[in-house]
Design an enzyme around this catalytic site. Structure first.
Site, PDB file in Angstrom:
ATOM      1  N   ARG A   1      39.102  -9.217 -53.628  1.00 32.94           N
ATOM      2  CA  ARG A   1      40.027  -8.862 -52.725  1.00 32.94           C
ATOM      3  C   ARG A   1      41.188  -9.570 -52.837  1.00 32.94           C
ATOM      4  O   ARG A   1      42.307  -9.259 -53.222  1.00 32.94           O
ATOM      5  CB  ARG A   1      39.354  -9.132 -51.235  1.00 32.94           C
ATOM      6  CG  ARG A   1      39.938  -8.362 -49.829  1.00 32.94           C
ATOM      7  CD  ARG A   1      41.397  -9.230 -49.500  1.00 32.94           C
ATOM      8  NE  ARG A   1      41.115 -10.615 -49.231  1.00 32.94           N
ATOM      9  CZ  ARG A   1      42.257 -11.318 -49.007  1.00 32.94           C
ATOM     10  NH1 ARG A   1      43.572 -11.217 -48.945  1.00 32.94           N
ATOM     11  NH2 ARG A   1      41.839 -12.446 -48.534  1.00 32.94           N
ATOM     12  N   ASP A   2      41.363 -10.929 -52.561  1.00 33.83           N
ATOM     13  CA  ASP A   2      42.423 -11.730 -52.321  1.00 33.83           C
ATOM     14  C   ASP A   2      43.033 -11.824 -53.859  1.00 33.83           C
ATOM     15  O   ASP A   2      44.246 -11.786 -54.171  1.00 33.83           O
ATOM     16  CB  ASP A   2      42.082 -13.180 -52.088  1.00 33.83           C
ATOM     17  CG  ASP A   2      43.762 -13.923 -51.393  1.00 33.83           C
ATOM     18  OD1 ASP A   2      44.559 -13.410 -51.879  1.00 33.83           O
ATOM     19  OD2 ASP A   2      43.316 -14.870 -50.553  1.00 33.83           O
TER      20      ASP A   2
ATOM     21  N   ASN B   1      44.275 -17.956 -55.511  1.00 32.44           N
ATOM     22  CA  ASN B   1      43.685 -18.964 -55.070  1.00 32.44           C
ATOM     23  C   ASN B   1      42.768 -19.883 -55.902  1.00 32.44           C
ATOM     24  O   ASN B   1      43.013 -19.727 -56.942  1.00 32.44           O
ATOM     25  CB  ASN B   1      42.205 -18.326 -54.202  1.00 32.44           C
ATOM     26  CG  ASN B   1      42.424 -17.134 -53.385  1.00 32.44           C
ATOM     27  OD1 ASN B   1      42.685 -16.039 -53.819  1.00 32.44           O
ATOM     28  ND2 ASN B   1      42.530 -17.490 -52.098  1.00 32.44           N
TER      29      ASN B   1
ATOM     30  N   HIS C   1      40.527 -22.360 -47.381  1.00 35.42           N
ATOM     31  CA  HIS C   1      40.914 -21.193 -48.065  1.00 35.42           C
ATOM     32  C   HIS C   1      42.493 -21.584 -48.644  1.00 35.42           C
ATOM     33  O   HIS C   1      43.342 -21.555 -48.070  1.00 35.42           O
ATOM     34  CB  HIS C   1      41.102 -19.950 -47.297  1.00 35.42           C
ATOM     35  CG  HIS C   1      41.776 -18.841 -48.008  1.00 35.42           C
ATOM     36  ND1 HIS C   1      40.886 -17.690 -48.112  1.00 35.42           N
ATOM     37  CD2 HIS C   1      42.946 -18.615 -48.312  1.00 35.42           C
ATOM     38  CE1 HIS C   1      41.572 -16.736 -48.783  1.00 35.42           C
ATOM     39  NE2 HIS C   1      42.901 -17.249 -48.970  1.00 35.42           N
TER      40      HIS C   1
ATOM     41  N   CYS D   1      48.956 -13.250 -52.131  1.00 38.50           N
ATOM     42  CA  CYS D   1      49.330 -12.669 -51.173  1.00 38.50           C
ATOM     43  C   CYS D   1      50.725 -11.662 -51.332  1.00 38.50           C
ATOM     44  O   CYS D   1      51.683 -12.451 -51.771  1.00 38.50           O
ATOM     45  CB  CYS D   1      49.517 -13.502 -49.821  1.00 38.50           C
ATOM     46  SG  CYS D   1      49.943 -12.341 -48.435  1.00 38.50           S
TER      47      CYS D   1
ATOM     48  N   HIS E   1      45.082 -21.585 -51.770  1.00 40.19           N
ATOM     49  CA  HIS E   1      45.689 -21.107 -52.918  1.00 40.19           C
ATOM     50  C   HIS E   1      46.441 -22.224 -53.831  1.00 40.19           C
ATOM     51  O   HIS E   1      46.523 -23.343 -53.118  1.00 40.19           O
ATOM     52  CB  HIS E   1      46.968 -20.374 -52.475  1.00 40.19           C
ATOM     53  CG  HIS E   1      46.450 -19.138 -51.906  1.00 40.19           C
ATOM     54  ND1 HIS E   1      46.478 -17.691 -52.812  1.00 40.19           N
ATOM     55  CD2 HIS E   1      45.780 -18.612 -50.899  1.00 40.19           C
ATOM     56  CE1 HIS E   1      45.633 -16.923 -52.176  1.00 40.19           C
ATOM     57  NE2 HIS E   1      45.466 -17.252 -50.845  1.00 40.19           N
TER      58      HIS E   1
END
Ligand code: HMG
Ligand code: MG
Length: 306
Positions: free
Chosen positions: A15-16, A249, A207, A240, A209
């Site tokens: 996803r990310d 990430n 979370h 993002c 990055h």
């Protein structure tokens, strides 16, 4: 130093990681990525997003990805859902966990989900209610908790405020996100301590990055602050779309290498993740962003050649 002896790693690469890729990635590749990650032992794989395809075209195949992945018993397949439209898609796709995603700055909230923080919470309310009614897990992400590309510094009080609102919606887990990877460890310590004054630390996730190379140090600071859930993306994929210059990430291989080296249990097979990281990077036509992943892959290739 008091740190947990076991952590949960949430693999967010599908996803990310993939959401920021410009070229549309074939569904087959996405499905294989999710399947291989689940087999490597992650108990939670963030599989896709049910968001507007106008905003994030790469995630427009969410329903197909969810329909085609194999479901490993015990694995939680999470998806992002910013509104009821997204929730309906997620429910139809049989997702295990719904992720609502807010922000700790008004400017980022507007850019990412086109509404104010208060409006986002109002929009999440029916999503949260429906998720609970369907017996699904609910996770709340707090973007730009450690710095905003539009506003700059973000006060810990703003993060705590959003965390409280997400708590009121019934979230099971809370993601404190350094969306643009700018934080440093003492700042992380302050924010994690502020958040865990109102939220059970066992439900708070880091979370990070890795834009400025601080993610592992920030994870260590979080561990010391009592956090035991971390998000990571295989091969360090990601970014993002609404945070320009934000890179991926923290790489999962790097996190696993650090955790295992410290004797912290993850339940994940690092060797398998190294292979997945090399495979997906090859598919995307670039070198993996994971230092540990590349070092381990080189060592493995040298061993095989010997
Ligand atoms: P909007 O334009 O204000 O909403 O977007 P809208 O209701 O006017 O909808 C616009 C169009 O999208 C409409 O289509 C809707 O039907 C459609 P049209 O009528 O014009 O043909 N639509 C949808 N389609 C599919 N699924 C949906 C959906 N909703 C509307 N769920 C909206 C508001 C929230 C929808 C939009 O801003 C959006 O989708 N944003 C998502 C942005 C995003 O995915 N960002 C990346 C994920 S967050 C992240 O990466 C941060 C995180 O990693 C933590 C961190 O690092 O910070 C989690
Ligand atoms: Mg993110």
């Amino acid at each position: 130093m008091s740190i947990p002896d076991k952590v949960k790693i949430v693999e967010v690469g599908p996803r990310d990681g993939l959401q920021n890729e410009k070229q549309l990635i074939p569904v087959d590749v996405k499905v294989e990525l999710v399947n291989r990650l689940a087999r490597a032992g992650f108990v939670n794989v963030e599989a896709t997003s049910f968001v507007s395809p106008k905003w994030v075209p790469q995630m427009s195949d969410a329903a197909e990805v969810m329909a085609r992945i194999e479901r490993r018993p015990g694995t939680i397949y999470s998806v992002l859902a910013p509104n009821m439209r997204g929730f309906d898609g997620a429910l139809a796709a049989n997702a295990d966990e719904i992720v609502i995603f807010g922000a700790a700055s008004e400017a980022f909230s507007q850019r990412n989900i086109n509404c104010s923080i208060a409006e986002s919470i109002a929009r999440f309310e029916p999503v949260a209610e429906a998720a609970k009614a369907a017996g699904l897990r609910l996770r709340g992400a707090i973007s730009v908790a450690l710095g905003c590309p539009y506003q700059g510094e973000v006060e810990p009080a703003a993060v705590v405020d959003v965390a409280r609102r997400l708590q009121a919606l019934g979230c099971d887990e809370f993601d404190v996100a350094d969306t643009i990877g700018v934080a440093t460890p003492l700042q992380v310590d302050r924010v994690m301590k502020a958040v865990t004054e109102v939220i059970d630390p066992a439900r708070v996730a880091g979370h990070f990055h890795d834009t400025y190379g601080q993610a592992l140090a920030n994870i260590l600071a979080s561990l010391q602050a009592g956090i035991s859930i971390f998000h990571a993306s295989v091969a360090g994929l990601g970014g993002c779309p609404y945070a320009k210059g934000a890179t991926g990430n923290v790489a999962t291989e790097d996190v696993l290498y650090m955790m295992h080296g410290m004797g912290i249990e993850t339940g994940v097979d690092l060797d398998a993740v190294v292979d997945i990281g090399q495979w997906i990077s090859g598919h995307l036509g670039r070198k993996s962003a994971s230092l540990a992943g590349n070092a381990l892959a080189t060592r493995k290739a040298a061993k095989a050649a010997a």
